[in-house]
Write a protein that holds these residues in place. Structure first.
Motif, short mmCIF file in Angstrom:
data_model
loop_
_atom_site.label_atom_id
_atom_site.label_comp_id
_atom_site.label_asym_id
_atom_site.label_seq_id
_atom_site.Cartn_x
_atom_site.Cartn_y
_atom_site.Cartn_z
N ARG A 181 0.86 -1.19 0.00
CA ARG A 181 0.00 0.00 0.00
C ARG A 181 0.90 1.24 0.00
NH1 ARG A 181 -3.00 -2.52 4.07
NH2 ARG A 181 -2.56 -0.84 5.54
N ILE A 182 1.31 1.60 -1.18
CA ILE A 182 2.22 2.73 -1.36
C ILE A 182 1.45 3.88 -2.00
CG2 ILE A 182 4.36 3.52 -2.46
CD1 ILE A 182 5.12 0.51 -2.71
N THR A 183 1.57 5.06 -1.44
CA THR A 183 0.91 6.24 -2.01
C THR A 183 1.96 7.25 -2.47
OG1 THR A 183 -1.12 6.01 -0.70
CG2 THR A 183 -0.60 8.21 -1.52
N GLU A 213 -3.66 -1.65 -5.02
CA GLU A 213 -3.29 -1.26 -3.66
C GLU A 213 -2.57 0.09 -3.60
OE1 GLU A 213 -1.93 -5.06 -1.35
OE2 GLU A 213 -1.40 -5.33 -3.45
N ALA A 214 -1.78 0.39 -4.61
CA ALA A 214 -1.05 1.66 -4.62
C ALA A 214 -1.98 2.79 -5.07
CB ALA A 214 0.16 1.56 -5.52
N ARG A 215 -1.69 3.99 -4.60
CA ARG A 215 -2.54 5.12 -4.88
C ARG A 215 -1.71 6.36 -5.23
NH1 ARG A 215 -5.62 1.58 -4.88
NH2 ARG A 215 -7.52 1.24 -3.68
N VAL A 216 -2.36 7.34 -5.85
CA VAL A 216 -1.77 8.67 -6.07
C VAL A 216 -2.62 9.68 -5.32
CG1 VAL A 216 -1.28 10.48 -7.75
CG2 VAL A 216 -0.83 8.08 -8.33
N HIS A 217 -1.97 10.49 -4.50
CA HIS A 217 -2.67 11.58 -3.81
C HIS A 217 -2.16 12.89 -4.40
CE1 HIS A 217 -4.73 13.65 -0.48
NE2 HIS A 217 -3.69 14.49 -0.52
N GLU A 218 -2.98 13.54 -5.23
CA GLU A 218 -2.58 14.80 -5.84
C GLU A 218 -3.13 15.97 -5.03
OE1 GLU A 218 -3.51 17.18 -9.94
OE2 GLU A 218 -2.53 15.23 -10.16
N ILE A 219 -2.25 16.83 -4.60
CA ILE A 219 -2.64 18.01 -3.83
C ILE A 219 -3.39 18.96 -4.75
CG2 ILE A 219 -1.76 20.02 -2.59
CD1 ILE A 219 0.62 18.23 -1.76
N LEU A 242 -4.22 11.62 4.66
CA LEU A 242 -3.76 10.23 4.46
C LEU A 242 -3.80 9.43 5.76
CD1 LEU A 242 -0.74 11.07 2.14
CD2 LEU A 242 -2.83 9.88 1.46
N ALA A 243 -3.45 10.08 6.86
CA ALA A 243 -3.44 9.38 8.15
C ALA A 243 -4.84 8.98 8.59
CB ALA A 243 -2.79 10.26 9.21
N GLY A 244 -5.85 9.71 8.12
CA GLY A 244 -7.22 9.43 8.52
C GLY A 244 -7.95 8.44 7.62
N GLN A 245 -7.29 7.91 6.61
CA GLN A 245 -7.94 6.97 5.72
C GLN A 245 -8.20 5.65 6.43
OE1 GLN A 245 -5.29 6.77 2.33
NE2 GLN A 245 -6.22 8.55 1.34
N ARG A 248 -4.97 3.14 5.74
CA ARG A 248 -3.93 4.10 5.36
C ARG A 248 -2.74 3.39 4.71
NH1 ARG A 248 -2.94 4.40 11.30
NH2 ARG A 248 -0.99 3.24 11.69
N PRO A 249 -1.99 4.13 3.90
CA PRO A 249 -0.81 3.53 3.25
C PRO A 249 0.25 3.15 4.27
CG PRO A 249 -0.88 5.91 2.90
CD PRO A 249 -2.19 5.54 3.52
N THR A 250 1.05 2.16 3.91
CA THR A 250 2.18 1.79 4.77
C THR A 250 3.46 2.50 4.36
OG1 THR A 250 2.82 -0.09 3.39
CG2 THR A 250 1.17 -0.49 5.11
N ALA A 251 3.43 3.15 3.19
CA ALA A 251 4.60 3.88 2.72
C ALA A 251 4.17 5.02 1.82
CB ALA A 251 5.55 2.96 1.96
#
Length: 352
Positions: A181-183, A213-219, A242-245, A248-251
């Motif tokens: 789970r990498i973002t 499992e991996a995601r992109v978080h675009e500001i 991200l912390a509140g998901q 949450r991702p592990t990396a």
């Protein structure tokens, strides 16, 4: 101050011989003559008059450097590397902050040309440098630092790190550490560097079979806003999200080190630890990465070598019409922010 006549008398040559030496017209000059002139210049600490040079040639030994904002330490590091490389060739640097605004960048370039500057380096990494193309036809040499090597424009050289490789190496490293789970956290993908890094992430994720499992978080930012002068603060806000998901991702991989520093601060505010709760990788390897607690894994750009290449491209522009695209590989610098935690298994890392 010593004059060219003083140098000529000390070397026992004519003033025109000294002028030929200073202007690299030395092909027909005897080695002994060159040595006497060089010795006289050193003994008298002679510095050629830049005003006289500009009056004679219309040019000055000055290079323009256009960066988005030195509020981002990465652009400060670029400026230091460029200045060091330029001074090694007898050139000085004028620094301008453009905020990636094409109109502002063009105006700076025009103003610099009016001052006799005939070469600029731009670090804006804009997707379309057409606003500078017309200045090339007027004799301005241009190097795009962190530009798109595959889409180089005629007359605009490109010197860049392999941004696609940077995120690819980051994903490979985290997968080797057991993360799925990498973002990837990025600003708006409106620059050549950001587009390439995003592409590298997605390509690597797909290759590892982690597309689910991996995601992109675009500001989110307004159109044509890049966040260069506030990227750390934006990282703090992104970390809270991200912390509140629920899962949450592990990396996390940050698009640059300054964003990673903001993410780390935001995670701490939410009571999360690096790497125990979330591993972290940055890009650029600023000196701040090593000073973080824990020290941060990052992808190092070879700025000194890139700066030397950029200056070489500028100074050689009058000798060739060929446009160069030079791509430098990044180096993965592994530190404690991605250390494998001994008491955690891969199954534990994959738990909520």
């Amino acid at each position: 101050m010593a004059t060219i006549l003083d140098v000529a008398r000390a070397a026992g040559v004519s003033a025109s011989s000294v002028s030929n030496f200073l202007n690299d017209r030395r092909d027909k000059m005897a080695p002994a003559t060159r040595e006497r002139i060089q010795a006289a210049i050193a003994e008298l600490d002679y510095k050629p008059s830049q005003v006289a040079l500009q009056l004679k040639t219309g040019k000055t030994a000055t290079i323009g450097l256009l960066v988005p904002a030195v509020a981002n330490p990465f652009f400060g590091a670029i400026a230091m590397a460029i200045q060091h490389a330029a001074q090694g060739r007898g050139y000085q640097v004028i620094l301008c902050n453009t905020f990636r605004d094409p109109q502002r960048e063009r105006q700076f370039a025009q103003d610099l040309m009016a001052l006799g500057v005939r070469g600029i380096i731009t670090g804006s990494s804009l997707l379309n440098p057409e606003h500078l193309s017309e200045l090339v036809s007027r004799g301005l040499a241009i190097v795009a630092f962190e530009g798109d090597a595959a889409a180089a424009k005629p007359g605009i050289h490109v010197v860049t790190v392999d941004n696609l490789m940077a995120t690819t190496l980051a994903v490979d490293h985290l997968v080797a550490q057991g993360h799925h789970r990498i973002t990837y956290v990025t600003g708006p993908a409106q620059t050549a560097a950001r587009v390439a890094r995003l592409k590298g992430f997605r390509t690597a994720v797909e290759r590892h079979g982690l597309s689910e499992e991996a995601r992109v978080h675009e500001i989110s930012l307004p159109q044509n806003q890049y966040g260069d002068d506030m990227i750390a603060e934006l990282g703090v806000e992104a970390a809270s999200v991200l912390a509140g998901q629920p899962q949450r991702p592990t990396a996390l991989i940050a698009m640059n080190d300054l964003l990673a520093i903001g993410l780390a601060a935001g995670l701490r505010e939410r009571g999360l630890s690096i790497p125990q709760d979330i591993a972290m990788v940055g890009i650029d390897d600023l000196f701040l990465a090593r000073l973080m607690n824990p020290p941060m894994t990052s992808l190092r750009q070879p700025l000194s070598a890139m700066a030397e290449a950029a200056i070489t491209c500028l100074l050689g522009s009058g000798e060739t019409t060929a446009t160069e695209s030079l791509v430098f590989p990044p180096e993965l610098i592994v530190r404690a922010s991605t250390s494998r935690i001994p008491h955690l298994t891969v199954e534990t890392l994959d738990s909520p």
